[in-house]
Enzyme design. Sequence first.
Site, PDB file in Angstrom:
ATOM      1  N   HIS A   4      -3.278 -33.472  17.581  1.00 25.05           N
ATOM      2  CA  HIS A   4      -2.029 -33.838  18.045  1.00 25.05           C
ATOM      3  C   HIS A   4      -1.130 -32.957  18.463  1.00 25.05           C
ATOM      4  O   HIS A   4       0.190 -33.228  18.498  1.00 25.05           O
ATOM      5  CB  HIS A   4      -1.737 -34.732  16.685  1.00 25.05           C
ATOM      6  CG  HIS A   4      -2.466 -35.959  16.207  1.00 25.05           C
ATOM      7  ND1 HIS A   4      -2.666 -37.153  16.815  1.00 25.05           N
ATOM      8  CD2 HIS A   4      -3.629 -35.766  15.356  1.00 25.05           C
ATOM      9  CE1 HIS A   4      -3.497 -37.625  16.099  1.00 25.05           C
ATOM     10  NE2 HIS A   4      -4.153 -36.877  15.243  1.00 25.05           N
ATOM     11  N   GLU A  40      -4.496  -6.791  14.899  1.00 25.54           N
ATOM     12  CA  GLU A  40      -4.199  -5.582  14.371  1.00 25.54           C
ATOM     13  C   GLU A  40      -5.334  -4.574  14.633  1.00 25.54           C
ATOM     14  O   GLU A  40      -5.206  -3.497  14.685  1.00 25.54           O
ATOM     15  CB  GLU A  40      -3.507  -5.699  12.927  1.00 25.54           C
ATOM     16  CG  GLU A  40      -2.703  -4.569  12.727  1.00 25.54           C
ATOM     17  CD  GLU A  40      -1.922  -4.643  11.338  1.00 25.54           C
ATOM     18  OE1 GLU A  40      -2.352  -4.276  10.425  1.00 25.54           O
ATOM     19  OE2 GLU A  40      -0.482  -4.895  11.575  1.00 25.54           O
ATOM     20  N   LYS A  99       9.147  -0.709  14.231  1.00 21.22           N
ATOM     21  CA  LYS A  99       9.487  -0.493  12.756  1.00 21.22           C
ATOM     22  C   LYS A  99      10.573   0.494  12.948  1.00 21.22           C
ATOM     23  O   LYS A  99      11.724   0.589  12.385  1.00 21.22           O
ATOM     24  CB  LYS A  99       8.366   0.371  11.702  1.00 21.22           C
ATOM     25  CG  LYS A  99       7.690  -0.830  11.183  1.00 21.22           C
ATOM     26  CD  LYS A  99       6.619  -0.258  10.285  1.00 21.22           C
ATOM     27  CE  LYS A  99       5.382  -0.982  10.036  1.00 21.22           C
ATOM     28  NZ  LYS A  99       4.409  -0.085   9.315  1.00 21.22           N
ATOM     29  N   LYS A 105       0.935  -1.242  -0.076  1.00 16.76           N
ATOM     30  CA  LYS A 105       0.175  -0.046   0.162  1.00 16.76           C
ATOM     31  C   LYS A 105       0.947   1.336   0.171  1.00 16.76           C
ATOM     32  O   LYS A 105       0.637   2.040  -0.901  1.00 16.76           O
ATOM     33  CB  LYS A 105      -0.951  -0.100   1.127  1.00 16.76           C
ATOM     34  CG  LYS A 105      -1.853   1.067   1.362  1.00 16.76           C
ATOM     35  CD  LYS A 105      -2.961   1.123   2.389  1.00 16.76           C
ATOM     36  CE  LYS A 105      -3.521   2.169   2.478  1.00 16.76           C
ATOM     37  NZ  LYS A 105      -4.766   2.174   3.700  1.00 16.76           N
ATOM     38  N   GLY A 120      -4.840  -2.069   4.932  1.00 14.16           N
ATOM     39  CA  GLY A 120      -4.299  -3.264   4.475  1.00 14.16           C
ATOM     40  C   GLY A 120      -4.909  -4.619   4.659  1.00 14.16           C
ATOM     41  O   GLY A 120      -5.041  -5.505   3.756  1.00 14.16           O
ATOM     42  N   ARG A 121      -5.264  -4.813   5.839  1.00 19.01           N
ATOM     43  CA  ARG A 121      -5.816  -6.256   6.207  1.00 19.01           C
ATOM     44  C   ARG A 121      -7.243  -6.228   5.771  1.00 19.01           C
ATOM     45  O   ARG A 121      -7.805  -7.381   5.757  1.00 19.01           O
ATOM     46  CB  ARG A 121      -5.951  -6.324   7.852  1.00 19.01           C
ATOM     47  CG  ARG A 121      -6.456  -5.216   8.420  1.00 19.01           C
ATOM     48  CD  ARG A 121      -6.069  -5.465  10.213  1.00 19.01           C
ATOM     49  NE  ARG A 121      -6.473  -4.097  10.705  1.00 19.01           N
ATOM     50  CZ  ARG A 121      -5.850  -3.061  10.890  1.00 19.01           C
ATOM     51  NH1 ARG A 121      -4.804  -2.886  10.466  1.00 19.01           N
ATOM     52  NH2 ARG A 121      -6.544  -1.980  11.591  1.00 19.01           N
ATOM     53  N   GLU A 136      10.646  -4.851   4.659  1.00 17.10           N
ATOM     54  CA  GLU A 136      10.504  -6.100   4.129  1.00 17.10           C
ATOM     55  C   GLU A 136      10.188  -6.154   2.632  1.00 17.10           C
ATOM     56  O   GLU A 136      10.861  -6.963   1.927  1.00 17.10           O
ATOM     57  CB  GLU A 136       9.789  -7.051   5.232  1.00 17.10           C
ATOM     58  CG  GLU A 136      10.000  -7.066   6.267  1.00 17.10           C
ATOM     59  CD  GLU A 136       9.141  -6.024   7.112  1.00 17.10           C
ATOM     60  OE1 GLU A 136       8.897  -5.079   6.603  1.00 17.10           O
ATOM     61  OE2 GLU A 136       8.527  -6.228   8.245  1.00 17.10           O
TER      62      GLU A 136
HETATM   63  O1  F6P Z   1       1.824  -4.445   9.799  1.00 18.78           O
HETATM   64  C1  F6P Z   1       1.917  -3.263   9.839  1.00 18.78           C
HETATM   65  C2  F6P Z   1       1.208  -3.063   8.194  1.00 18.78           C
HETATM   66  O2  F6P Z   1       1.088  -1.524   8.183  1.00 18.78           O
HETATM   67  C3  F6P Z   1      -0.125  -3.566   7.787  1.00 18.78           C
HETATM   68  O3  F6P Z   1      -1.240  -2.954   8.442  1.00 18.78           O
HETATM   69  C4  F6P Z   1       0.174  -3.669   6.381  1.00 18.78           C
HETATM   70  O4  F6P Z   1      -1.110  -4.591   5.902  1.00 18.78           O
HETATM   71  C5  F6P Z   1       1.384  -4.119   6.440  1.00 18.78           C
HETATM   72  O5  F6P Z   1       2.184  -3.334   7.117  1.00 18.78           O
HETATM   73  C6  F6P Z   1       1.992  -3.836   5.003  1.00 18.78           C
HETATM   74  O6  F6P Z   1       1.918  -2.573   4.592  1.00 18.78           O
HETATM   75  P1  F6P Z   1       2.320  -2.108   3.119  1.00 18.78           P
HETATM   76  O7  F6P Z   1       1.205  -2.626   2.400  1.00 18.78           O
HETATM   77  O8  F6P Z   1       2.286  -0.391   2.940  1.00 18.78           O
HETATM   78  O9  F6P Z   1       3.414  -2.565   2.544  1.00 18.78           O
END
Ligand code: F6P
Length: 538
Positions: free
Chosen positions: A379, A348, A507, A203, A262-263, A209
């Site tokens: 199990h 979240e 972060k 987003k 995002g979620r 990452e």
């Molecule tokens: O975990 C934090 C967060 O901001 C989530 O809400 C989001 O889904 C994820 O990081 C990834 O963010 P982006 O889509 O901006 O890379």
Amino acid sequence: MSQIATAWSRLEDAAAGARTRRIAGLFDAEPRRLERLGLKAAGLDLDLSKEPWSLADLDVCLDLARAGDVEAARGRLFGGEAVNASEGRAALHMALRAPRGSDFRAQGEPVSADVEAMRTRMGAFAEAIRSGALRGASGKPFRSVVHIGIGGSDFGPRLVWEALRPVTPQIELRFVANVDPAEAAFALEGLDPAETLVVVVSKTFTTQETMTNARTIRDWLRAALGKAADAHMVAVSAAPDLAQAFGVPAEHVFGFGDWVGGRYSVWSAVGLSCVIGLGAAAFEALLAGAAAMDAHFQSAPLATNAPVLLALAHIFNRNGLDRRVRAVVPYAQRLHLLPNFLQQLEMESNGKRVTADGRPVAHATAAAVFGDAGTNVQHAFFQLMHQGTDVIPLDIIAVAEASEGDPAAQRILLANAVAQAEALMVGRAEADVRAELTAKGLSPAEIDTLAPQRTFPGNRPSAFILLDRLTPERLGALLALYEHKTFVEGVLWGINSFDQWGVELGKSLATRVLGELQGGPVGAHDPSTAALIAKLGG
Ligand code: F6P
């Protein structure tokens, strides 16, 4: 006392009664129990009769929903108001899956036309890849997609793919979320760059990452294809300028609005990899299933509203009975990622300790969620579920008809789902165990030692959600059910379910520590952290 405070205290009083009562005994006492606690919504079948509430408790919970103005809050959500107040945004994921011709507005701005245009564009792009009309730089058709993204840009698409993928797909999807280089290495193993499309989903297009993995995998493409590698790059982002600056051609950038959290984003262009892997028709069916749940949530009376009742059952356990952990077990291997998805969705969204207007919450918020696929978990952690010192409410999700494989194995799977829910509720009385051990000829001393260990206290609650088949429609409905359930809980707890400030501190500290691990000056840290930095190269 305010109306809502009174409703909460009535719920707490009601739950006090549930502490000493047997759930199983309620079926005799309440002839209409199954009928009132059995619901049908958007093709899903819910049974909430093994939850610890009586029908009188249910009424108390419904009063809480009324006092908490759930219906008015739902109106603000669907009306596109800035329900995500701390970020000044609407949360309008329902617009993404609405039937064509809808008119959703985010804070007054019409969005449905853009949503439909994007859906059409995604479908056309996916079909061009699937048909071979759109090929790689060297003329080969695309056979694999590497989807790079994390959190909401990963869990939803990964779950949808696992749930609906063909056993032998025309186009294989691989996912890379973790910045651990191992995940990228495994994802790229055996892939031919000339036949691989890389979809970077973020987003913000700034997530550490994702950008690290995107650079690694872009380098992998470039090493094989040179400058032509850019034709293999696709980006999905609410920051399209950043995606283009990264080198993704403008015609390969797919956007979405900042009103998509995002979620809650799998329904948007974030689902593009799934459109490519499953085909546009399957993705449209997923959206239609979610839209059917939206329609149910909007129109069903509170007493028969599936997301509302599921939320109230969870609240009765969480707030009434102080159950801090809950488990989710899909008896469907294809849904084994559902617990991961729900961890982000619920924890979240609702893992908050202050209200939307900045005051400490009056009631405990989200339970921790864990789980994995049945029967494997029987199990693993089911020993604790049956005989541990804590009661852990469980959601069981089962699918009546398997998508593939041996129907006899599927029946065994279903038998286990049903039996576990019964065993958890009914338990096994010590007297029965003693009688059995006596019949086997054990001595009284042996029986005294063994019987308590072989007794099951029972009275452990579960919700049972049954799908007739794991179709795209049913999956869409299931995910939307949990989205709206999470929303209702957030409304009653008075929190903003659509922000996530709690992920920021870690972060920014990680960025600082990275500089230190790379040889930059080491700032002030507690002794434990300083020692770790020294060990790892600071
Ligand atoms: O975990 C934090 C967060 O901001 C989530 O809400 C989001 O889904 C994820 O990081 C990834 O963010 P982006 O889509 O901006 O890379």
